[in-house]
Design a protein around this motif. Structure first.
Motif, short mmCIF file in Angstrom:
data_model
loop_
_atom_site.label_atom_id
_atom_site.label_comp_id
_atom_site.label_asym_id
_atom_site.label_seq_id
_atom_site.Cartn_x
_atom_site.Cartn_y
_atom_site.Cartn_z
N GLN A 46 10.63 14.87 -15.50
CA GLN A 46 10.25 14.15 -14.15
C GLN A 46 10.45 12.85 -14.09
O GLN A 46 11.03 12.01 -13.06
N LEU A 47 9.72 12.13 -15.19
CA LEU A 47 10.07 10.77 -15.55
C LEU A 47 11.46 10.26 -15.49
O LEU A 47 11.91 9.49 -14.98
N CYS A 48 12.33 11.17 -16.30
CA CYS A 48 13.68 10.99 -16.56
C CYS A 48 14.42 10.98 -15.25
O CYS A 48 15.29 9.95 -14.77
N LEU A 49 14.25 11.90 -14.41
CA LEU A 49 15.03 12.30 -13.16
C LEU A 49 14.69 11.16 -11.98
O LEU A 49 15.21 10.93 -11.37
N ASN A 50 13.20 11.06 -12.00
CA ASN A 50 12.88 10.14 -11.04
C ASN A 50 12.70 8.47 -11.25
O ASN A 50 12.73 7.75 -10.31
#
Length: 166
Positions: A46-50
């Protein structure tokens, strides 16, 4: 970019698990710094995607993760806070080749839904470029902006003459 496999899955288009877990300190001390908890891996995703991948796409420049996930032993060794979001896979300390860290931090602040952005130890006048701490929390993003001068955390986005504070 590494090829995804069962041991090193891609977390986003440009970032894989190993990139978010690699650590020179862990390697030097023989610490196994790969998360065993599926929730931690999902937090990293989620950190990577967002936050992280959108910055890579926007700037079209390489992103360097100086500290991503930290297992408890590694967090202790590097002097991390006991409640560090790095332990949960929610945070990464980053730099981007080709732009200043203040520009990267400002772009993340203006263009992503983040939990916390900390511009750490940044003072181009003294040759200190520091890094950007960026975090994402799927449960509750605070959109907190902080600046760290090497000694004290300050609310908001500030510039300091670090040659006078160290």
């Amino acid at each position: 970019m590494y090829k995804s496999n069962q041991f090193n899955p891609m977390l986003s288009e440009h970032l894989d698990l190993f990139t978010l877990c690699q650590s020179e300190t862990a390697e030097k001390l023989g610490i196994h710094n790969m998360p065993q908890d599926a929730d931690v891996i999902e937090n990293l995703r989620q950190l990577c995607l967002n936050v992280l991948n959108p910055a890579i796409v926007h700037f079209d420049l390489p992103l360097f993760v100086t500290s991503g996930y930290r297992c408890p032993q590694l967090n202790t060794e590097v002097g991390g806070l006991a409640n560090s979001q790095h332990l949960l896979g929610q945070a990464a300390d980053i730099m981007m080749g080709g732009i200043r860290n203040d520009q990267l931090a400002k772009w993340i602040i203006d263009n992503t839904d983040f939990d916390e952005v900390i511009l750490e130890k940044f003072d181009p006048d003294s040759g200190e470029y520091g890094w950007v701490h960026a975090s994402y929390n799927t449960n509750n993003n605070r959109n907190r902006v902080t600046t760290f001068d090497g000694t004290t955390f300050h609310e908001g986005f500030h510039y300091f003459d670090l040659s006078k504070t160290n």
